[in-house]
Design a protein around this motif. Structure first.
Motif, PDB file in Angstrom:
ATOM      1  N   SER A  16       0.755  -1.143  -0.021  1.00  0.00           N
ATOM      2  CA  SER A  16      -0.102  -0.056  -0.069  1.00  0.00           C
ATOM      3  C   SER A  16       0.948   1.249  -0.021  1.00  0.00           C
ATOM      4  O   SER A  16       0.641   2.175  -0.606  1.00  0.00           O
ATOM      5  CB  SER A  16      -1.041  -0.072   1.182  1.00  0.00           C
ATOM      6  OG  SER A  16      -0.477  -0.278   2.405  1.00  0.00           O
ATOM      7  N   GLU A  40      11.893  -2.297   6.394  1.00  0.00           N
ATOM      8  CA  GLU A  40      12.729  -3.123   5.223  1.00  0.00           C
ATOM      9  C   GLU A  40      13.619  -2.337   4.639  1.00  0.00           C
ATOM     10  O   GLU A  40      13.817  -1.037   4.797  1.00  0.00           O
ATOM     11  CB  GLU A  40      11.526  -3.578   4.230  1.00  0.00           C
ATOM     12  CG  GLU A  40      10.508  -4.603   4.975  1.00  0.00           C
ATOM     13  CD  GLU A  40       9.858  -5.196   3.817  1.00  0.00           C
ATOM     14  OE1 GLU A  40      10.043  -6.115   3.274  1.00  0.00           O
ATOM     15  OE2 GLU A  40       8.364  -4.703   3.653  1.00  0.00           O
ATOM     16  N   ARG A  47       4.467  -7.896  -2.514  1.00  0.00           N
ATOM     17  CA  ARG A  47       4.784  -8.801  -1.647  1.00  0.00           C
ATOM     18  C   ARG A  47       4.077 -10.398  -2.117  1.00  0.00           C
ATOM     19  O   ARG A  47       4.884 -11.488  -1.901  1.00  0.00           O
ATOM     20  CB  ARG A  47       3.909  -8.412  -0.272  1.00  0.00           C
ATOM     21  CG  ARG A  47       4.716  -9.470   1.003  1.00  0.00           C
ATOM     22  CD  ARG A  47       4.138  -8.653   2.255  1.00  0.00           C
ATOM     23  NE  ARG A  47       4.458  -7.443   2.409  1.00  0.00           N
ATOM     24  CZ  ARG A  47       5.728  -7.148   2.515  1.00  0.00           C
ATOM     25  NH1 ARG A  47       6.591  -7.750   2.792  1.00  0.00           N
ATOM     26  NH2 ARG A  47       5.883  -5.610   2.762  1.00  0.00           N
ATOM     27  N   LYS A  52       5.498 -17.105  -4.433  1.00  0.00           N
ATOM     28  CA  LYS A  52       5.410 -17.903  -5.849  1.00  0.00           C
ATOM     29  C   LYS A  52       6.556 -17.522  -6.708  1.00  0.00           C
ATOM     30  O   LYS A  52       7.505 -18.526  -6.634  1.00  0.00           O
ATOM     31  CB  LYS A  52       4.175 -16.881  -6.466  1.00  0.00           C
ATOM     32  CG  LYS A  52       2.791 -16.922  -5.586  1.00  0.00           C
ATOM     33  CD  LYS A  52       1.796 -16.184  -6.276  1.00  0.00           C
ATOM     34  CE  LYS A  52       0.585 -16.061  -5.340  1.00  0.00           C
ATOM     35  NZ  LYS A  52       0.962 -15.311  -3.991  1.00  0.00           N
ATOM     36  N   ARG A 146       7.059 -13.419   5.439  1.00  0.00           N
ATOM     37  CA  ARG A 146       6.340 -12.211   5.394  1.00  0.00           C
ATOM     38  C   ARG A 146       7.049 -11.157   4.506  1.00  0.00           C
ATOM     39  O   ARG A 146       6.789 -10.665   3.539  1.00  0.00           O
ATOM     40  CB  ARG A 146       5.756 -11.549   6.630  1.00  0.00           C
ATOM     41  CG  ARG A 146       5.379 -10.430   6.694  1.00  0.00           C
ATOM     42  CD  ARG A 146       3.650 -10.611   6.544  1.00  0.00           C
ATOM     43  NE  ARG A 146       3.243  -9.430   5.827  1.00  0.00           N
ATOM     44  CZ  ARG A 146       1.817  -9.437   5.437  1.00  0.00           C
ATOM     45  NH1 ARG A 146       1.119 -10.403   5.593  1.00  0.00           N
ATOM     46  NH2 ARG A 146       1.501  -8.193   4.931  1.00  0.00           N
ATOM     47  N   GLU A 147       8.655 -11.072   4.788  1.00  0.00           N
ATOM     48  CA  GLU A 147       9.225 -10.087   4.166  1.00  0.00           C
ATOM     49  C   GLU A 147      10.318 -10.634   3.424  1.00  0.00           C
ATOM     50  O   GLU A 147      10.590 -11.922   3.382  1.00  0.00           O
ATOM     51  CB  GLU A 147       9.850  -9.206   5.388  1.00  0.00           C
ATOM     52  CG  GLU A 147       8.702  -8.404   6.044  1.00  0.00           C
ATOM     53  CD  GLU A 147       9.203  -7.194   6.898  1.00  0.00           C
ATOM     54  OE1 GLU A 147      10.317  -6.935   7.042  1.00  0.00           O
ATOM     55  OE2 GLU A 147       8.079  -6.582   7.222  1.00  0.00           O
ATOM     56  N   ASP A 295      -3.587  -3.737   4.980  1.00  0.00           N
ATOM     57  CA  ASP A 295      -4.017  -4.706   6.013  1.00  0.00           C
ATOM     58  C   ASP A 295      -4.667  -4.207   7.113  1.00  0.00           C
ATOM     59  O   ASP A 295      -5.481  -5.016   8.171  1.00  0.00           O
ATOM     60  CB  ASP A 295      -3.007  -5.781   6.575  1.00  0.00           C
ATOM     61  CG  ASP A 295      -2.671  -6.780   5.190  1.00  0.00           C
ATOM     62  OD1 ASP A 295      -3.144  -6.652   4.189  1.00  0.00           O
ATOM     63  OD2 ASP A 295      -1.830  -7.632   5.495  1.00  0.00           O
ATOM     64  N   VAL A 313      -4.192  -8.072  -1.715  1.00  0.00           N
ATOM     65  CA  VAL A 313      -3.128  -7.120  -2.358  1.00  0.00           C
ATOM     66  C   VAL A 313      -3.843  -6.033  -3.043  1.00  0.00           C
ATOM     67  O   VAL A 313      -3.586  -4.979  -3.209  1.00  0.00           O
ATOM     68  CB  VAL A 313      -2.138  -7.959  -3.089  1.00  0.00           C
ATOM     69  CG1 VAL A 313      -2.859  -8.377  -4.409  1.00  0.00           C
ATOM     70  CG2 VAL A 313      -1.042  -7.039  -3.535  1.00  0.00           C
TER      71      VAL A 313
HETATM   72  C1  LIG Z   1       4.046 -14.409   0.995  1.00  0.00           C
HETATM   73  C2  LIG Z   1       2.687 -13.538   0.908  1.00  0.00           C
HETATM   74  C3  LIG Z   1       2.094 -13.984  -0.208  1.00  0.00           C
HETATM   75  C4  LIG Z   1       1.024 -13.241  -0.426  1.00  0.00           C
HETATM   76  N1  LIG Z   1       0.165 -13.376  -1.614  1.00  0.00           N
HETATM   77  C5  LIG Z   1      -1.028 -12.794  -1.697  1.00  0.00           C
HETATM   78  C6  LIG Z   1      -1.814 -13.172  -3.270  1.00  0.00           C
HETATM   79  O1  LIG Z   1      -1.664 -14.049  -3.849  1.00  0.00           O
HETATM   80  N2  LIG Z   1      -2.825 -12.353  -3.236  1.00  0.00           N
HETATM   81  C7  LIG Z   1      -3.474 -11.414  -2.238  1.00  0.00           C
HETATM   82  O2  LIG Z   1      -4.238 -10.692  -2.661  1.00  0.00           O
HETATM   83  N3  LIG Z   1      -2.732 -11.250  -1.140  1.00  0.00           N
HETATM   84  C8  LIG Z   1      -1.544 -11.747  -0.833  1.00  0.00           C
HETATM   85  N4  LIG Z   1      -0.661 -11.490   0.172  1.00  0.00           N
HETATM   86  C9  LIG Z   1      -1.322 -10.611   1.229  1.00  0.00           C
HETATM   87  C10 LIG Z   1      -0.807  -9.061   0.606  1.00  0.00           C
HETATM   88  O3  LIG Z   1       0.586  -9.156   0.204  1.00  0.00           O
HETATM   89  C11 LIG Z   1      -1.151  -8.230   1.815  1.00  0.00           C
HETATM   90  O4  LIG Z   1      -2.406  -8.107   2.026  1.00  0.00           O
HETATM   91  C12 LIG Z   1      -0.589  -6.824   1.471  1.00  0.00           C
HETATM   92  O5  LIG Z   1       0.918  -6.819   1.325  1.00  0.00           O
HETATM   93  C13 LIG Z   1      -0.879  -5.706   2.302  1.00  0.00           C
HETATM   94  O6  LIG Z   1      -0.158  -4.533   2.116  1.00  0.00           O
HETATM   95  P1  LIG Z   1       0.116  -3.563   3.382  1.00  0.00           P
HETATM   96  O7  LIG Z   1       0.895  -2.326   2.631  1.00  0.00           O
HETATM   97  O8  LIG Z   1      -1.202  -3.300   4.173  1.00  0.00           O
HETATM   98  O9  LIG Z   1       1.356  -4.349   4.081  1.00  0.00           O
HETATM   99  P2  LIG Z   1       2.684  -4.944   3.700  1.00  0.00           P
HETATM  100  O10 LIG Z   1       2.813  -5.227   2.419  1.00  0.00           O
HETATM  101  O11 LIG Z   1       2.991  -6.076   4.573  1.00  0.00           O
HETATM  102  O12 LIG Z   1       3.652  -3.715   4.329  1.00  0.00           O
HETATM  103  C14 LIG Z   1       3.761  -3.387   5.588  1.00  0.00           C
HETATM  104  C15 LIG Z   1       5.079  -2.636   5.768  1.00  0.00           C
HETATM  105  O13 LIG Z   1       5.119  -1.917   7.188  1.00  0.00           O
HETATM  106  C16 LIG Z   1       6.721  -2.004   7.493  1.00  0.00           C
HETATM  107  N5  LIG Z   1       6.306  -1.924   8.934  1.00  0.00           N
HETATM  108  C17 LIG Z   1       5.531  -2.467   9.947  1.00  0.00           C
HETATM  109  N6  LIG Z   1       5.610  -1.861  11.086  1.00  0.00           N
HETATM  110  C18 LIG Z   1       6.413  -0.972  11.039  1.00  0.00           C
HETATM  111  C19 LIG Z   1       7.309  -0.126  11.908  1.00  0.00           C
HETATM  112  N7  LIG Z   1       6.852  -0.067  13.218  1.00  0.00           N
HETATM  113  N8  LIG Z   1       8.222   0.856  11.254  1.00  0.00           N
HETATM  114  C20 LIG Z   1       8.625   0.771  10.152  1.00  0.00           C
HETATM  115  N9  LIG Z   1       7.890  -0.144   9.135  1.00  0.00           N
HETATM  116  C21 LIG Z   1       7.076  -0.901   9.760  1.00  0.00           C
HETATM  117  C22 LIG Z   1       6.910  -3.527   7.023  1.00  0.00           C
HETATM  118  O14 LIG Z   1       8.316  -3.680   7.418  1.00  0.00           O
HETATM  119  C23 LIG Z   1       6.305  -3.544   5.627  1.00  0.00           C
HETATM  120  O15 LIG Z   1       7.293  -3.023   4.887  1.00  0.00           O
HETATM  121  C24 LIG Z   1       0.211 -12.153   0.537  1.00  0.00           C
HETATM  122  C25 LIG Z   1       1.281 -11.999   1.626  1.00  0.00           C
HETATM  123  C26 LIG Z   1       2.430 -12.649   1.878  1.00  0.00           C
HETATM  124  C27 LIG Z   1       3.067 -12.271   3.059  1.00  0.00           C
END
Ligand SMILES: Cc1cc2nc3c(=O)[nH]c(=O)nc-3n(C[C@H](O)[C@H](O)[C@H](O)COP(=O)(O)OP(=O)(O)OC[C@H]3O[C@@H](n4cnc5c(N)ncnc54)[C@H](O)[C@@H]3O)c2cc1C
Length: 334
Positions: A16, A40, A47, A52, A146-147, A295, A313
Protein backbone atom coordinates in the motif's frame (compact mmCIF):
# COMPACT_ATOMS: atom_id res chain seq x y z
CA UNK A 1 20.29 13.86 15.67
CA UNK A 2 18.15 16.66 14.26
CA UNK A 3 14.42 16.01 14.01
CA UNK A 4 13.14 15.46 10.47
CA UNK A 5 9.91 16.98 9.21
CA UNK A 6 7.81 15.91 6.24
CA UNK A 7 4.37 17.20 5.33
CA UNK A 8 3.32 13.62 4.57
CA UNK A 9 4.72 10.45 6.13
CA UNK A 10 3.77 6.93 5.07
CA UNK A 11 4.66 4.50 7.86
CA UNK A 12 5.46 1.14 6.25
CA UNK A 13 7.16 0.27 2.99
CA UNK A 14 4.94 -2.46 1.59
CA UNK A 15 2.33 -2.75 -1.13
CA UNK A 16 0.00 0.00 0.00
CA UNK A 17 2.93 2.36 0.63
CA UNK A 18 4.15 1.90 -2.95
CA UNK A 19 0.75 2.50 -4.51
CA UNK A 20 0.17 5.45 -2.18
CA UNK A 21 3.39 7.06 -3.39
CA UNK A 22 2.41 6.60 -7.01
CA UNK A 23 -0.89 8.35 -6.28
CA UNK A 24 0.96 11.14 -4.44
CA UNK A 25 3.04 11.62 -7.60
CA UNK A 26 -0.10 11.64 -9.76
CA UNK A 27 -1.58 14.30 -7.49
CA UNK A 28 1.53 16.47 -7.81
CA UNK A 29 3.28 16.07 -4.45
CA UNK A 30 6.18 18.53 -4.23
CA UNK A 31 9.84 17.53 -3.71
CA UNK A 32 10.69 17.22 -0.02
CA UNK A 33 7.09 16.85 1.13
CA UNK A 34 6.80 13.05 1.30
CA UNK A 35 8.71 10.25 3.05
CA UNK A 36 8.25 6.51 3.42
CA UNK A 37 9.60 5.11 6.68
CA UNK A 38 10.12 1.35 6.51
CA UNK A 39 11.84 -1.28 8.58
CA UNK A 40 12.58 -3.14 5.35
CA UNK A 41 15.74 -2.29 3.44
CA UNK A 42 14.28 -2.13 -0.06
CA UNK A 43 11.74 0.00 -1.93
CA UNK A 44 8.11 -1.22 -1.93
CA UNK A 45 7.59 -4.45 -3.83
CA UNK A 46 4.73 -6.76 -4.74
CA UNK A 47 4.69 -8.96 -1.64
CA UNK A 48 2.65 -11.85 -3.19
CA UNK A 49 5.65 -12.70 -5.41
CA UNK A 50 7.52 -13.94 -2.32
CA UNK A 51 5.56 -17.18 -2.11
CA UNK A 52 5.31 -17.74 -5.86
CA UNK A 53 7.75 -16.59 -8.56
CA UNK A 54 10.49 -15.98 -5.95
CA UNK A 55 10.86 -19.77 -5.63
CA UNK A 56 10.54 -20.63 -9.30
CA UNK A 57 13.37 -23.08 -10.07
CA UNK A 58 13.87 -21.54 -13.52
CA UNK A 59 14.62 -17.82 -13.48
CA UNK A 60 13.21 -16.98 -10.06
CA UNK A 61 11.83 -13.47 -9.58
CA UNK A 62 14.29 -11.16 -7.88
CA UNK A 63 14.31 -7.45 -7.17
CA UNK A 64 14.27 -5.13 -8.94
CA UNK A 65 11.90 -7.17 -11.11
CA UNK A 66 8.88 -6.99 -8.80
CA UNK A 67 8.96 -3.59 -7.18
CA UNK A 68 5.56 -1.89 -7.31
CA UNK A 69 3.76 -1.37 -9.63
CA UNK A 70 4.82 -4.53 -11.50
CA UNK A 71 1.78 -6.39 -10.17
CA UNK A 72 -0.68 -4.20 -12.06
CA UNK A 73 1.40 -3.72 -15.19
CA UNK A 74 2.54 -0.25 -14.13
CA UNK A 75 6.05 1.21 -14.14
CA UNK A 76 8.52 -0.53 -11.84
CA UNK A 77 9.38 2.08 -9.23
CA UNK A 78 13.10 1.79 -8.48
CA UNK A 79 14.77 3.93 -5.79
CA UNK A 80 15.81 6.38 -8.56
CA UNK A 81 12.13 6.92 -9.39
CA UNK A 82 11.57 8.22 -5.86
CA UNK A 83 14.71 10.36 -5.69
CA UNK A 84 13.89 11.99 -9.06
CA UNK A 85 10.65 13.21 -7.47
CA UNK A 86 12.23 14.31 -4.21
CA UNK A 87 10.48 11.55 -2.24
CA UNK A 88 12.51 10.30 0.72
CA UNK A 89 12.93 6.55 1.26
CA UNK A 90 13.93 5.99 4.86
CA UNK A 91 14.82 2.29 5.08
CA UNK A 92 15.90 -0.10 7.84
CA UNK A 93 14.11 2.18 10.27
CA UNK A 94 11.62 0.68 12.67
CA UNK A 95 9.30 3.09 14.41
CA UNK A 96 8.94 1.96 18.00
CA UNK A 97 7.02 4.87 19.50
CA UNK A 98 4.27 7.09 18.18
CA UNK A 99 2.63 10.13 19.73
CA UNK A 100 -0.23 11.10 17.47
CA UNK A 101 -1.27 14.08 19.59
CA UNK A 102 2.18 15.66 19.10
CA UNK A 103 2.56 14.21 15.55
CA UNK A 104 5.84 12.53 16.38
CA UNK A 105 7.29 9.12 15.43
CA UNK A 106 10.45 7.80 17.08
CA UNK A 107 12.65 5.08 15.60
CA UNK A 108 14.52 2.30 17.38
CA UNK A 109 17.71 4.32 16.83
CA UNK A 110 16.12 7.35 18.51
CA UNK A 111 15.47 9.44 15.37
CA UNK A 112 12.49 11.77 15.62
CA UNK A 113 10.16 12.25 12.65
CA UNK A 114 7.49 14.93 12.57
CA UNK A 115 4.67 15.21 10.07
CA UNK A 116 1.43 16.95 9.28
CA UNK A 117 -0.41 14.01 7.74
CA UNK A 118 0.31 10.36 8.58
CA UNK A 119 -0.66 7.33 6.53
CA UNK A 120 -0.40 4.14 8.57
CA UNK A 121 0.54 1.24 6.26
CA UNK A 122 2.19 -1.18 8.67
CA UNK A 123 0.51 -4.31 7.26
CA UNK A 124 0.63 -7.61 9.12
CA UNK A 125 3.14 -9.90 10.75
CA UNK A 126 3.29 -13.69 10.58
CA UNK A 127 2.02 -15.46 13.69
CA UNK A 128 4.96 -17.20 15.37
CA UNK A 129 4.70 -20.51 17.19
CA UNK A 130 7.10 -19.12 19.79
CA UNK A 131 4.34 -16.63 20.71
CA UNK A 132 2.32 -19.58 22.02
CA UNK A 133 5.25 -21.19 23.78
CA UNK A 134 5.27 -24.23 21.47
CA UNK A 135 8.11 -26.46 22.67
CA UNK A 136 11.21 -26.24 20.45
CA UNK A 137 9.68 -23.57 18.21
CA UNK A 138 12.88 -21.52 18.47
CA UNK A 139 14.98 -24.31 16.85
CA UNK A 140 17.13 -23.44 13.84
CA UNK A 141 15.70 -24.03 10.34
CA UNK A 142 12.13 -23.12 11.29
CA UNK A 143 11.08 -20.40 8.85
CA UNK A 144 8.25 -17.90 8.37
CA UNK A 145 7.52 -15.80 5.33
CA UNK A 146 6.40 -12.20 5.35
CA UNK A 147 9.26 -10.02 4.15
CA UNK A 148 11.92 -10.35 1.48
CA UNK A 149 14.76 -11.05 3.90
CA UNK A 150 12.86 -14.13 5.11
CA UNK A 151 12.34 -15.27 1.49
CA UNK A 152 16.08 -14.87 0.87
CA UNK A 153 16.95 -16.94 3.94
CA UNK A 154 14.50 -19.68 2.97
CA UNK A 155 15.74 -19.72 -0.63
CA UNK A 156 19.28 -20.33 0.66
CA UNK A 157 18.09 -23.07 3.02
CA UNK A 158 16.44 -25.12 0.26
CA UNK A 159 19.49 -25.17 -2.01
CA UNK A 160 20.20 -28.81 -1.05
CA UNK A 161 17.65 -31.05 -2.73
CA UNK A 162 15.98 -34.15 -1.22
CA UNK A 163 15.84 -32.53 2.17
CA UNK A 164 12.73 -33.17 4.19
CA UNK A 165 10.50 -30.15 4.53
CA UNK A 166 7.47 -30.03 6.78
CA UNK A 167 5.02 -27.25 6.07
CA UNK A 168 2.90 -26.38 9.09
CA UNK A 169 -0.39 -24.80 8.03
CA UNK A 170 -2.98 -25.39 5.32
CA UNK A 171 -3.71 -21.81 4.32
CA UNK A 172 -2.42 -19.78 1.37
CA UNK A 173 1.15 -19.69 2.58
CA UNK A 174 1.17 -23.41 3.36
CA UNK A 175 -0.32 -24.31 -0.02
CA UNK A 176 1.91 -22.03 -2.04
CA UNK A 177 5.12 -22.90 -0.24
CA UNK A 178 4.43 -26.64 -0.37
CA UNK A 179 4.17 -26.35 -4.13
CA UNK A 180 7.26 -24.12 -4.26
CA UNK A 181 9.34 -26.55 -2.18
CA UNK A 182 8.16 -29.53 -4.25
CA UNK A 183 9.11 -28.00 -7.59
CA UNK A 184 12.52 -27.31 -6.06
CA UNK A 185 13.03 -31.04 -5.55
CA UNK A 186 12.42 -31.26 -1.81
CA UNK A 187 10.54 -33.98 0.00
CA UNK A 188 7.42 -32.18 1.24
CA UNK A 189 4.91 -33.03 3.96
CA UNK A 190 2.07 -30.67 4.83
CA UNK A 191 0.50 -30.81 8.24
CA UNK A 192 -2.63 -28.95 9.26
CA UNK A 193 -5.66 -29.62 11.41
CA UNK A 194 -8.71 -30.95 9.53
CA UNK A 195 -11.13 -30.90 7.96
CA UNK A 196 -9.39 -29.71 4.77
CA UNK A 197 -7.34 -26.91 3.14
CA UNK A 198 -8.64 -23.42 3.87
CA UNK A 199 -12.02 -24.48 5.27
CA UNK A 200 -13.29 -20.90 5.43
CA UNK A 201 -12.88 -20.54 1.68
CA UNK A 202 -13.00 -23.97 0.06
CA UNK A 203 -15.93 -26.34 -0.01
CA UNK A 204 -15.19 -29.99 0.79
CA UNK A 205 -15.33 -30.80 -2.95
CA UNK A 206 -12.93 -28.06 -3.95
CA UNK A 207 -10.50 -28.91 -1.18
CA UNK A 208 -10.66 -32.60 -2.03
CA UNK A 209 -9.68 -31.79 -5.63
CA UNK A 210 -6.61 -29.84 -4.45
CA UNK A 211 -5.66 -32.37 -1.79
CA UNK A 212 -5.79 -35.08 -4.46
CA UNK A 213 -3.77 -32.94 -6.83
CA UNK A 214 -1.10 -32.20 -4.23
CA UNK A 215 -0.90 -35.89 -3.30
CA UNK A 216 -0.52 -36.83 -6.99
CA UNK A 217 2.40 -34.39 -7.20
CA UNK A 218 4.04 -36.25 -4.32
CA UNK A 219 3.19 -33.99 -1.38
CA UNK A 220 2.26 -35.95 1.70
CA UNK A 221 -0.73 -34.52 3.57
CA UNK A 222 -1.14 -35.18 7.27
CA UNK A 223 -4.14 -33.92 9.25
CA UNK A 224 -2.88 -32.98 12.65
CA UNK A 225 -1.57 -30.19 14.82
CA UNK A 226 2.12 -29.46 15.42
CA UNK A 227 2.70 -29.53 19.17
CA UNK A 228 6.49 -29.32 19.42
CA UNK A 229 9.86 -29.75 17.71
CA UNK A 230 12.94 -31.83 18.49
CA UNK A 231 16.35 -30.58 17.44
CA UNK A 232 19.88 -32.01 17.26
CA UNK A 233 22.90 -30.90 19.31
CA UNK A 234 23.40 -27.90 16.92
CA UNK A 235 19.90 -26.73 17.71
CA UNK A 236 18.71 -27.63 14.20
CA UNK A 237 15.20 -28.95 13.89
CA UNK A 238 14.97 -32.70 13.21
CA UNK A 239 11.42 -33.69 14.11
CA UNK A 240 7.94 -32.22 14.25
CA UNK A 241 5.86 -33.71 17.04
CA UNK A 242 2.10 -33.82 16.50
CA UNK A 243 -0.45 -33.51 19.25
CA UNK A 244 -1.67 -37.08 18.64
CA UNK A 245 1.84 -38.46 19.26
CA UNK A 246 2.95 -38.91 15.64
CA UNK A 247 6.43 -37.66 14.79
CA UNK A 248 7.53 -36.36 11.36
CA UNK A 249 11.16 -36.13 10.27
CA UNK A 250 12.23 -32.65 9.16
CA UNK A 251 15.38 -30.83 8.04
CA UNK A 252 13.41 -27.65 7.36
CA UNK A 253 10.07 -26.47 8.74
CA UNK A 254 8.05 -23.67 7.20
CA UNK A 255 5.24 -22.28 9.31
CA UNK A 256 2.23 -20.52 7.82
CA UNK A 257 -0.39 -20.33 10.54
CA UNK A 258 -1.79 -16.89 9.82
CA UNK A 259 -0.91 -13.34 10.65
CA UNK A 260 -2.04 -10.37 12.65
CA UNK A 261 -2.28 -6.71 11.71
CA UNK A 262 0.47 -4.50 13.16
CA UNK A 263 -1.54 -2.05 15.23
CA UNK A 264 0.21 -2.15 18.61
CA UNK A 265 2.24 1.03 17.98
CA UNK A 266 -0.96 3.10 18.10
CA UNK A 267 -2.85 1.21 20.85
CA UNK A 268 -5.15 3.53 22.72
CA UNK A 269 -4.53 6.39 20.28
CA UNK A 270 -6.65 5.32 17.29
CA UNK A 271 -10.07 3.68 17.49
CA UNK A 272 -10.03 0.02 16.46
CA UNK A 273 -12.57 -2.46 15.23
CA UNK A 274 -12.27 -6.07 13.98
CA UNK A 275 -8.56 -5.98 14.77
CA UNK A 276 -7.77 -2.96 12.60
CA UNK A 277 -8.02 0.83 12.69
CA UNK A 278 -11.61 1.85 12.01
CA UNK A 279 -11.77 4.22 9.05
CA UNK A 280 -14.41 5.98 7.01
CA UNK A 281 -14.77 5.46 3.27
CA UNK A 282 -11.79 7.77 2.70
CA UNK A 283 -9.58 5.68 5.02
CA UNK A 284 -9.51 8.46 7.62
CA UNK A 285 -9.11 7.13 11.14
CA UNK A 286 -10.62 8.55 14.33
CA UNK A 287 -7.57 10.87 14.65
CA UNK A 288 -7.53 14.00 12.46
CA UNK A 289 -4.96 13.84 9.63
CA UNK A 290 -4.20 10.18 10.29
CA UNK A 291 -5.18 7.64 7.61
CA UNK A 292 -4.89 3.83 7.66
CA UNK A 293 -4.62 1.70 4.52
CA UNK A 294 -4.04 -1.92 3.52
CA UNK A 295 -4.16 -4.77 6.03
CA UNK A 296 -4.56 -2.50 9.07
CA UNK A 297 -7.72 -0.68 7.90
CA UNK A 298 -11.21 -1.73 8.96
CA UNK A 299 -13.35 0.09 6.45
CA UNK A 300 -16.96 0.25 5.22
CA UNK A 301 -17.71 -2.29 2.49
CA UNK A 302 -20.85 -1.56 0.55
CA UNK A 303 -20.85 -5.10 -0.83
CA UNK A 304 -21.61 -6.53 2.61
CA UNK A 305 -23.15 -3.43 4.19
CA UNK A 306 -20.62 -3.97 6.93
CA UNK A 307 -17.22 -2.77 8.05
CA UNK A 308 -14.40 -5.23 7.47
CA UNK A 309 -10.67 -5.69 7.43
CA UNK A 310 -9.20 -7.33 4.34
CA UNK A 311 -5.74 -8.84 3.86
CA UNK A 312 -5.63 -8.69 0.11
CA UNK A 313 -3.21 -7.13 -2.28
CA UNK A 314 -5.88 -5.52 -4.44
CA UNK A 315 -7.35 -3.84 -1.39
CA UNK A 316 -3.88 -2.66 -0.31
CA UNK A 317 -3.39 -0.95 -3.67
CA UNK A 318 -6.86 0.55 -3.92
CA UNK A 319 -7.22 1.71 -0.33
CA UNK A 320 -3.91 3.52 -0.68
CA UNK A 321 -4.99 5.30 -3.84
CA UNK A 322 -8.35 6.19 -2.31
CA UNK A 323 -6.73 7.70 0.81
CA UNK A 324 -4.29 9.85 -1.16
CA UNK A 325 -7.02 11.11 -3.49
CA UNK A 326 -9.04 12.00 -0.38
CA UNK A 327 -6.10 13.88 1.17
CA UNK A 328 -5.61 16.05 -1.93
CA UNK A 329 -9.34 16.58 -2.41
CA UNK A 330 -9.68 17.74 1.15
CA UNK A 331 -6.71 20.11 0.76
CA UNK A 332 -8.54 21.61 -2.23
CA UNK A 333 -11.65 22.05 -0.09
CA UNK A 334 -13.52 19.34 -1.99
C1 LIG B 1 4.10 -14.38 1.13
C2 LIG B 1 2.81 -13.64 0.92
C3 LIG B 1 2.06 -13.90 -0.23
C4 LIG B 1 0.87 -13.22 -0.44
N1 LIG B 1 0.15 -13.50 -1.57
C5 LIG B 1 -1.00 -12.83 -1.79
C6 LIG B 1 -1.77 -13.09 -2.98
O1 LIG B 1 -1.41 -13.93 -3.80
N2 LIG B 1 -2.89 -12.36 -3.18
C7 LIG B 1 -3.32 -11.41 -2.28
O2 LIG B 1 -4.35 -10.79 -2.49
N3 LIG B 1 -2.61 -11.14 -1.15
C8 LIG B 1 -1.47 -11.84 -0.89
N4 LIG B 1 -0.75 -11.57 0.24
C9 LIG B 1 -1.24 -10.52 1.15
C10 LIG B 1 -0.79 -9.15 0.66
O3 LIG B 1 0.57 -9.20 0.31
C11 LIG B 1 -1.03 -8.12 1.76
O4 LIG B 1 -2.43 -8.04 1.97
C12 LIG B 1 -0.46 -6.77 1.37
O5 LIG B 1 0.93 -6.83 1.24
C13 LIG B 1 -0.84 -5.72 2.43
O6 LIG B 1 -0.20 -4.53 2.13
P1 LIG B 1 0.19 -3.50 3.30
O7 LIG B 1 0.87 -2.37 2.64
O8 LIG B 1 -0.98 -3.28 4.17
O9 LIG B 1 1.24 -4.32 4.19
P2 LIG B 1 2.67 -4.89 3.82
O10 LIG B 1 2.81 -5.09 2.35
O11 LIG B 1 2.90 -6.04 4.72
O12 LIG B 1 3.67 -3.72 4.24
C14 LIG B 1 3.83 -3.34 5.59
C15 LIG B 1 5.14 -2.59 5.71
O13 LIG B 1 5.21 -1.90 6.95
C16 LIG B 1 6.50 -2.10 7.52
N5 LIG B 1 6.38 -1.87 8.96
C17 LIG B 1 5.55 -2.47 9.83
N6 LIG B 1 5.71 -1.97 11.06
C18 LIG B 1 6.67 -1.01 10.97
C19 LIG B 1 7.28 -0.13 11.92
N7 LIG B 1 6.92 -0.12 13.19
N8 LIG B 1 8.25 0.71 11.49
C20 LIG B 1 8.61 0.73 10.17
N9 LIG B 1 8.05 -0.09 9.22
C21 LIG B 1 7.09 -0.94 9.63
C22 LIG B 1 6.83 -3.52 7.11
O14 LIG B 1 8.21 -3.78 7.25
C23 LIG B 1 6.37 -3.49 5.65
O15 LIG B 1 7.35 -2.87 4.85
C24 LIG B 1 0.43 -12.25 0.49
C25 LIG B 1 1.20 -11.99 1.65
C26 LIG B 1 2.37 -12.68 1.86
C27 LIG B 1 3.18 -12.41 3.09
Amino acid sequence: MADKYFKYVILGGGVSAGYAVREFANQGVKPGELAIISKESVAPYERPALSKAYFSPQGPARLSGFHVCAGTGGDIMLPEWYSAKGISLIFSTEIVKADLASKILISAAGEVFKYQILIIATGSTATKLTDFGVQGADSKNIYYLREIEEAETLAKAIKTKNRKVVIVGGGYIGLELSAAMKINGLDVTMVYPGPWFMPRLFTAELASFYEGYYAKEGIQIIKGRAAGFNSDTNGEVKEVKLRDGRVLEADIVVVGVGGRPLTTLFKGQVEEENGGFRTDAFFKTSVPEVYAVGDVATFPMKLYNDIRRVEHVDHARKSAEQAIKAIFASEQGK
